[in-house]
Design a protein around this motif. Structure first.
Motif, PDB file in Angstrom:
ATOM      1  N   TRP A  90       0.844  -1.199   0.000  1.00 48.89           N
ATOM      2  CA  TRP A  90       0.000   0.000   0.000  1.00 48.89           C
ATOM      3  C   TRP A  90       0.875   1.244   0.000  1.00 48.89           C
ATOM      4  N   GLY A  91       0.876   1.960  -1.122  1.00 47.56           N
ATOM      5  CA  GLY A  91       1.691   3.168  -1.196  1.00 47.56           C
ATOM      6  C   GLY A  91       0.839   4.422  -1.166  1.00 47.56           C
ATOM      7  N   CYS A  92       1.501   5.563  -1.451  1.00 49.18           N
ATOM      8  CA  CYS A  92       0.800   6.850  -1.416  1.00 49.18           C
ATOM      9  C   CYS A  92      -0.069   7.025  -2.655  1.00 49.18           C
ATOM     10  N   GLY A  93       0.276   6.300  -3.730  1.00 47.53           N
ATOM     11  CA  GLY A  93      -0.531   6.380  -4.952  1.00 47.53           C
ATOM     12  C   GLY A  93      -0.082   7.475  -5.898  1.00 47.53           C
ATOM     13  N   HIS A  94       0.863   8.338  -5.497  1.00 45.25           N
ATOM     14  CA  HIS A  94       1.241   9.419  -6.423  1.00 45.25           C
ATOM     15  C   HIS A  94       2.733   9.710  -6.494  1.00 45.25           C
ATOM     16  N   CYS A  95       3.589   8.878  -5.892  1.00 48.62           N
ATOM     17  CA  CYS A  95       5.033   9.116  -6.031  1.00 48.62           C
ATOM     18  C   CYS A  95       5.541   8.432  -7.300  1.00 48.62           C
ATOM     19  N   HIS A  96       6.797   8.631  -7.576  1.00 47.04           N
ATOM     20  CA  HIS A  96       7.433   8.059  -8.771  1.00 47.04           C
ATOM     21  C   HIS A  96       7.187   6.543  -8.867  1.00 47.04           C
ATOM     22  N   PHE A  97       7.368   5.837  -7.754  1.00 50.10           N
ATOM     23  CA  PHE A  97       7.266   4.378  -7.787  1.00 50.10           C
ATOM     24  C   PHE A  97       5.812   3.925  -7.924  1.00 50.10           C
ATOM     25  N   CYS A  98       4.916   4.571  -7.177  1.00 53.25           N
ATOM     26  CA  CYS A  98       3.500   4.210  -7.283  1.00 53.25           C
ATOM     27  C   CYS A  98       3.002   4.415  -8.707  1.00 53.25           C
ATOM     28  N   LEU A  99       3.326   5.573  -9.275  1.00 54.54           N
ATOM     29  CA  LEU A  99       2.825   5.864 -10.619  1.00 54.54           C
ATOM     30  C   LEU A  99       3.496   4.979 -11.665  1.00 54.54           C
ATOM     31  N   LEU A 105       7.253  -0.313  -3.714  1.00 51.50           N
ATOM     32  CA  LEU A 105       8.514   0.385  -3.451  1.00 51.50           C
ATOM     33  C   LEU A 105       8.264   1.851  -3.086  1.00 51.50           C
ATOM     34  N   CYS A 106       7.012   2.181  -2.748  1.00 51.23           N
ATOM     35  CA  CYS A 106       6.617   3.581  -2.480  1.00 51.23           C
ATOM     36  C   CYS A 106       7.559   4.268  -1.497  1.00 51.23           C
ATOM     37  N   ASP A 107       7.719   5.584  -1.708  1.00 54.07           N
ATOM     38  CA  ASP A 107       8.511   6.415  -0.795  1.00 54.07           C
ATOM     39  C   ASP A 107       7.976   6.317   0.628  1.00 54.07           C
ATOM     40  N   ARG A 108       6.643   6.171   0.725  1.00 54.14           N
ATOM     41  CA  ARG A 108       6.012   6.053   2.062  1.00 54.14           C
ATOM     42  C   ARG A 108       5.630   4.603   2.274  1.00 54.14           C
TER      43      ARG A 108
HETATM   44 ZN    ZN Z   1       4.054   6.229  -3.447  1.00 52.86          ZN
END
Ligand code: ZN
Ligand code: NAD
Ligand code: ZN
Length: 340
Positions: A90-99, A105-108
């Motif tokens: 479960w990531g933030c949905g809008h960082c480089h990795f999520c997108l 691998l999300c930043d958060r």
């Molecule tokens: Zn993210």
């Protein structure tokens, strides 16, 4: 509801009553059908993997049924009662990795069961509909381990595919919950000779059943030599280490061939000395964390077509301490799933 919660590192889980969680805006409540008992939770429990605040409900391999929608989550393709598997990254949905499609691998870092509450409970809150994939006829107990025990090796094997051409060999170290699927993906997706290294005879037997060409006991004196010989003395084009302790990483480094790749998946915390002379010429050393949501869909497709064999033992959630005791002693062949 009943939840098995970890209050203290090194101590047993406490099965206790906690309030049924209420889904907030955009969230979905899942009635947990099954949660896989991953060795990573053993690492967390023993303090080997840090960063989880206690008390906490672990459990990141989850499948079940849609039970309630938070505001705005309804009408996005799922209905109450639908059987679903839960993508855990479960990531933030809008960082480089999520997108980029690699939300794991999300930043958060926000994996369910390692921050947000996990699935060793009767109900689970999933933060977004996008983390839910219809089970497509699979029972939750069969589907839960696919979300990590199968997804993670699938993603690791995919990282090796360009090297695994005819005439090459792949070495898989650790044929446990994850490794059982790793063997199958190597056999399904590559023409390589598959060499499995595990110190437990039952796991080696299972690996042979699942298609391994050669199995090796690493405690045998000539183990490294045996592995090397099994690669036709070329070295392995790929080594995937599902243990990750000093000893297995040393084996991996010793048997990888020129321009081969070593993928570390196990969280054993070991290290390997890297130097120009220490590793075969041009070899790559990398790690692999979980897999992406799209890769999970691919894994589910294999399972729905009947192409994957799952060795799963079912236990009631109340038996969680017994299950983790067995996992610690290597007494689970395949994957244990906990049924609340
Ligand atoms: Zn993210
Ligand atoms: P498991 O306990 O089911 O399996 C481990 C296997 O390794 C067993 O078959 C055991 O006999 C074998 N083994 C142990 N020590 C060995 C040694 N020295 N040499 C050879 N074989 C040995 O564990 P699992 O749930 O399959 O998890 C495997 C590892 O992968 C764990 O460290 C876990 O934390 C990690 N993991 C990583 C990710 C990721 O995203 N990177 C995801 C899930 C699990
Ligand atoms: Zn896991």
């Amino acid at each position: 509801m009943k939840a098995a919660r970890l209050h203290t590192l090194g101590a047993e889980f406490v099965v206790e009553d906690v309030p049924i969680p209420v889904p907030g805006p955009g969230e979905v409540r899942i009635r947990v059908g099954a949660a896989g008992a991953c060795h990573s939770d053993l690492h967390i429990k023993s303090g080997g993997v840090k960063g989880v605040d206690l008390p906490h409900t672990l459990g990141h391999e989850n499948a079940g049924w849609v039970d309630a929608f938070g505001a705005g989550a309804e009408g996005q393709g799922l209905s109450l009662g639908d059987a679903v598997v839960v993508f855990g990254g479960w990531g933030c949905g809008h960082c480089h990795f999520c997108l980029g499609g690699t939300e794991q691998l999300c930043d958060r870092f926000r994996w369910g069961g390692m921050g947000p509450e996990g699935g060793y409970a009767e109900y689970l809150i999933v933060p977004s509909v996008r983390h839910l994939i219809p089970a497509g006829g699979l029972h939750p107990a069969d589907a839960a381990p696919l979300t990590d025990a199968a997804l993670t090796p699938y993603s690791a094997v995919k990282k090796t595919l360009s090297r695994l051409v005819p005439g090459t060999s792949a070495v898989l170290i650790g044929a446990g919950g994850l490794g059982q699927y790793g063997v199958q993906f190597l056999k399904m997706l590559t023409p390589s000779t598959v060499i499995v290294v595990d110190n437990d005879p039952h796991k080696r037997e299972l690996a042979l059943e699942l298609g391994a060409d050669v199995v090796v006991d690493p405690s045998a004196e000539s183990a490294t030599r045996t592995i090397w010989d099994a690669t036709d003395a070329r070295g392995a084009a790929a080594v995937i280490d599902f243990v990750g302790v000093d000893a297995t990483l040393a084996t991996a480094a010793a048997v990888v061939g020129r321009q081969g790749i070593v993928v570390v998946v196990g969280l054993g915390g070991g290290s390997v000395r890297y130097s120009f002379f220490g590793l075969a010429q041009g070899a790559t050393l990398t790690s692999s964390s979980w897999g992406s949501r799209n890769e999970l869909e691919e894994v589910l497709t294999f399972a729905q077509k009947g192409d994957l064999v799952s060795h799963i033992e079912r236990f009631p959630l109340a038996a969680i301490n017994d299950v983790f005791g067995r996992l610690h002693h290597g007494d689970i062949v395949g994957r244990a799933v906990l049924i609340p």
